[in-house]
Scaffold this motif. Structure first.
Motif, short mmCIF file in Angstrom:
data_model
loop_
_atom_site.label_atom_id
_atom_site.label_comp_id
_atom_site.label_asym_id
_atom_site.label_seq_id
_atom_site.Cartn_x
_atom_site.Cartn_y
_atom_site.Cartn_z
N LEU A 92 21.61 12.62 7.33
CA LEU A 92 20.64 11.72 6.73
C LEU A 92 19.66 12.58 5.94
CD1 LEU A 92 19.34 8.97 6.28
CD2 LEU A 92 18.02 9.33 8.38
N VAL A 93 19.57 12.32 4.64
CA VAL A 93 18.67 13.06 3.76
C VAL A 93 17.56 12.12 3.31
CG1 VAL A 93 18.47 14.35 1.60
CG2 VAL A 93 20.57 14.50 2.95
N LEU A 94 16.32 12.51 3.59
CA LEU A 94 15.17 11.68 3.22
C LEU A 94 14.27 12.43 2.25
CD1 LEU A 94 13.82 9.95 6.46
CD2 LEU A 94 15.43 9.06 4.78
N GLY A 95 13.65 11.68 1.33
CA GLY A 95 12.55 12.17 0.53
C GLY A 95 11.34 11.34 0.88
N SER A 96 10.28 11.99 1.36
CA SER A 96 9.08 11.25 1.78
C SER A 96 7.96 11.44 0.77
CB SER A 96 8.63 11.70 3.17
OG SER A 96 8.24 13.05 3.14
N ASP A 97 6.97 10.55 0.80
CA ASP A 97 5.89 10.61 -0.18
C ASP A 97 4.56 10.99 0.46
OD1 ASP A 97 5.23 8.31 1.14
OD2 ASP A 97 4.96 7.10 -0.65
N SER A 98 4.59 11.98 1.34
CA SER A 98 3.34 12.45 1.94
C SER A 98 2.40 12.94 0.85
CB SER A 98 3.62 13.61 2.91
OG SER A 98 2.42 14.24 3.29
N LEU A 106 -0.05 15.72 -6.99
CA LEU A 106 1.04 15.11 -7.73
C LEU A 106 0.86 13.61 -7.85
CD1 LEU A 106 4.07 17.13 -6.38
CD2 LEU A 106 2.79 17.45 -8.49
N GLY A 107 -0.12 13.05 -7.13
CA GLY A 107 -0.51 11.67 -7.37
C GLY A 107 0.27 10.66 -6.58
N GLY A 108 -0.39 9.49 -6.38
CA GLY A 108 0.26 8.33 -5.79
C GLY A 108 0.47 8.43 -4.30
N GLY A 109 1.21 7.43 -3.76
CA GLY A 109 1.51 7.42 -2.34
C GLY A 109 0.25 7.27 -1.50
N THR A 110 0.31 7.74 -0.27
CA THR A 110 -0.84 7.66 0.61
C THR A 110 -1.68 8.92 0.46
OG1 THR A 110 0.43 8.66 2.38
CG2 THR A 110 0.45 6.27 2.25
N ASP A 111 -2.96 8.83 0.75
CA ASP A 111 -3.83 10.00 0.63
C ASP A 111 -4.41 10.41 1.97
OD1 ASP A 111 -5.62 8.01 1.09
OD2 ASP A 111 -6.59 8.11 -0.87
N ASP A 112 -3.84 9.93 3.06
CA ASP A 112 -4.36 10.24 4.38
C ASP A 112 -3.46 11.20 5.15
OD1 ASP A 112 -2.22 8.63 4.82
OD2 ASP A 112 -3.29 7.10 5.98
N GLY A 113 -2.50 11.80 4.45
CA GLY A 113 -1.58 12.73 5.11
C GLY A 113 -0.37 12.05 5.70
N SER A 114 -0.35 10.71 5.72
CA SER A 114 0.83 10.01 6.23
C SER A 114 1.91 10.00 5.17
CB SER A 114 0.46 8.58 6.63
OG SER A 114 0.00 7.86 5.51
N ALA A 115 3.07 9.48 5.50
CA ALA A 115 4.19 9.54 4.55
C ALA A 115 5.08 8.32 4.69
CB ALA A 115 5.00 10.81 4.81
N ARG A 116 5.81 8.04 3.61
CA ARG A 116 6.82 6.99 3.60
C ARG A 116 8.10 7.57 3.01
NH1 ARG A 116 2.78 2.88 0.65
NH2 ARG A 116 2.37 4.88 -0.36
N SER A 117 9.22 7.00 3.37
CA SER A 117 10.48 7.49 2.83
C SER A 117 10.88 6.61 1.65
CB SER A 117 11.59 7.48 3.89
OG SER A 117 11.83 6.17 4.35
N ASP A 118 10.77 7.15 0.46
CA ASP A 118 11.15 6.40 -0.72
C ASP A 118 12.59 6.64 -1.10
OD1 ASP A 118 8.92 4.98 -1.14
OD2 ASP A 118 8.26 6.02 -2.94
N TYR A 191 19.71 16.03 10.11
CA TYR A 191 18.62 15.39 9.38
C TYR A 191 17.98 16.42 8.46
CZ TYR A 191 13.95 13.43 8.54
OH TYR A 191 12.80 12.98 7.96
N LEU A 192 17.78 16.05 7.20
CA LEU A 192 17.10 16.92 6.24
C LEU A 192 16.08 16.10 5.46
CD1 LEU A 192 19.99 19.05 4.66
CD2 LEU A 192 18.11 19.91 6.05
N GLU A 193 14.89 16.63 5.35
CA GLU A 193 13.84 15.99 4.56
C GLU A 193 13.23 17.05 3.66
OE1 GLU A 193 9.36 14.22 5.29
OE2 GLU A 193 10.81 14.16 6.94
N VAL A 194 12.99 16.71 2.41
CA VAL A 194 12.40 17.66 1.48
C VAL A 194 11.16 17.03 0.86
CG1 VAL A 194 12.95 19.28 -0.37
CG2 VAL A 194 14.79 18.27 0.96
#
Length: 378
Positions: A92-98, A106-118, A191-194
């Protein structure tokens, strides 16, 4: 097993896919800036890591210290699909928007250090590791998320009719893996996330990636403007390309996935051609960036283990990657969401479980996003 009894959780045969008749009012809502749909190329990054993994002494330990890991097996326990012993592997390869650390600028996403997998992709390596199938899972897919426990031991209740990427934002990597295994009935071996900034830096370290666009792309949201023609994309442009969804196609996440898949092949081709072994400095820069960029499961948590794993991927050329999107239809209740086409998806999961090629019929008639062919490898 319980895990085998739930592969279709949250899956429903939706109405027919949206097509040209979908007016602008039925397109998906614009997303916030920086919603990251990148780093779906983690195995390519790992392929670079294998080069750095031959180092010794200080360099080896520095690279080793770069890698972050999560203990997926400990968090999920035994309530999982059985591991299939046929020589294949599923990652499973994920890209998150931390938005933490270097990602903030780099802008956008959350600004509280949390992340989502887009971005989420299942990479299936066939026996012998000479071919691979890659199945993208749209982040806006409505699913039934199973109860899951994160790596800190916190348990989250099951939820029905929620977006797929809520699994990661709720319980991190462990819940994302649990959800994918519940949907597919297939055990994820790794599992790999970048991360966001790592992707940008990796492209710059490579010296850019050549692509050809068959039409103009102009998307203010992702800050990407490209005229039709051949370009060598730097890290910022590459990030914009894999994030854009309003500049091409029908403005949906499905179109963005098609651009990502095309860029992955271009990136893999560039890694094949670049000849980094001729430059020790470039080799180290690439290995340093790649190891800083990835979060792995605990079985790949060292340069030695990651290098061994990546070494088995070096024989897979772009022409031997079959890339598809999980069959979906636009939700008739909310056109900003999609639902899985149950019967077609089952064809894919059965093929992967049995280490067979994905049948063409599995993706025929699925919603596409209408961006196929916009980007090609140069």
């Amino acid at each position: 097993m319980p895990a085998e009894s739930t592969p279709d959780a949250g899956i429903a045969d939706g109405a027919t896919m949206g097509g040209p008749g979908r007016g602008k009012g039925r397109r998906r809502k614009p997303r916030g800036k920086g919603r990251k749909a990148v780093l779906v190329t983690a195995w390519t990054a790992a392929g670079i890591v294998v080069l750095g993994g031959t180092g010794v002494g200080y360099l080896y330990f520095k690279l080793n210290g770069n890698i972050h890991s999560v203990d997926i097996n400990q968090a999920l326990g035994n309530d999982r699909p059985l591991k299939v012993d046929n020589g294949s592997e599923n990652i499973l390869v994920l890209g998150s928007d931390s938005r933490s650390g270097g990602n903030k600028k780099l802008g956008g996403g959350t600004d509280d250090g949390s992340a989502r997998s887009d971005t989420a992709m299942i990479v299936h390596l066939y026996k012998g590791h000479k071919r691979a199938s890659v199945v993208s899972i749209p982040r806006d897919t409505l699913i039934d998320r199973p109860e899951c426990t994160d790596t800190k031991g916190t348990t989250y209740p099951a939820a029905s009719g929620v977006m797929f990427n809520s699994a990661y934002s709720t319980g991190g990597a462990a819940c994302a893996v649990k959800t994918v295994e519940s949907i597919t009935g297939i055990r994820m071996d790794h599992y790999l996330e970048v991360d966001f900034s790592g992707f940008k830096q990796l492209i710059d370290d490579l010296g850019g990636v050549p692509v050809t666009t068959t039409r103009n792309i102009d998307d203010p949201d992702s800050h990407l403007r490209l005229k039709a023609g051949t370009h060598t994309l730097d890290g910022t442009q590459a990030l914009g390309l894999v994030r854009t969804r309003h500049g091409v196609g029908d403005g949906s996440d499905l179109g963005r996935i098609q651009l990502q898949q095309a860029f992955i092949k271009a990136l893999a081709h560039q890694v094949e051609q670049i000849g980094v072994l001729s430059s020790p400095t470039k080799l180290y820069d690439l290995a340093d960036t790649a190891t800083k960029s990835v979060t792995t499961d605990s079985d790949l948590a060292s340069v030695k283990d990651l290098a061994s794993f990546a070494g088995g991927l070096k024989g897979i050329s772009p022409s031997h990657m079959n890339m598809v999107t999980m069959p979906v239809a636009y939700d008739p209740v909310d056109p900003n969401r999609v639902v899985v086409q149950k019967a077609k998806a089952r064809l894919i999961w059965d093929a992967l479980k049995n280490d067979r090629a994905i049948p063409a019929s599995a993706v025929q008639g699925s919603a596409t996003g209408q961006a196929k062919g916009v980007v090609e490898s140069s």
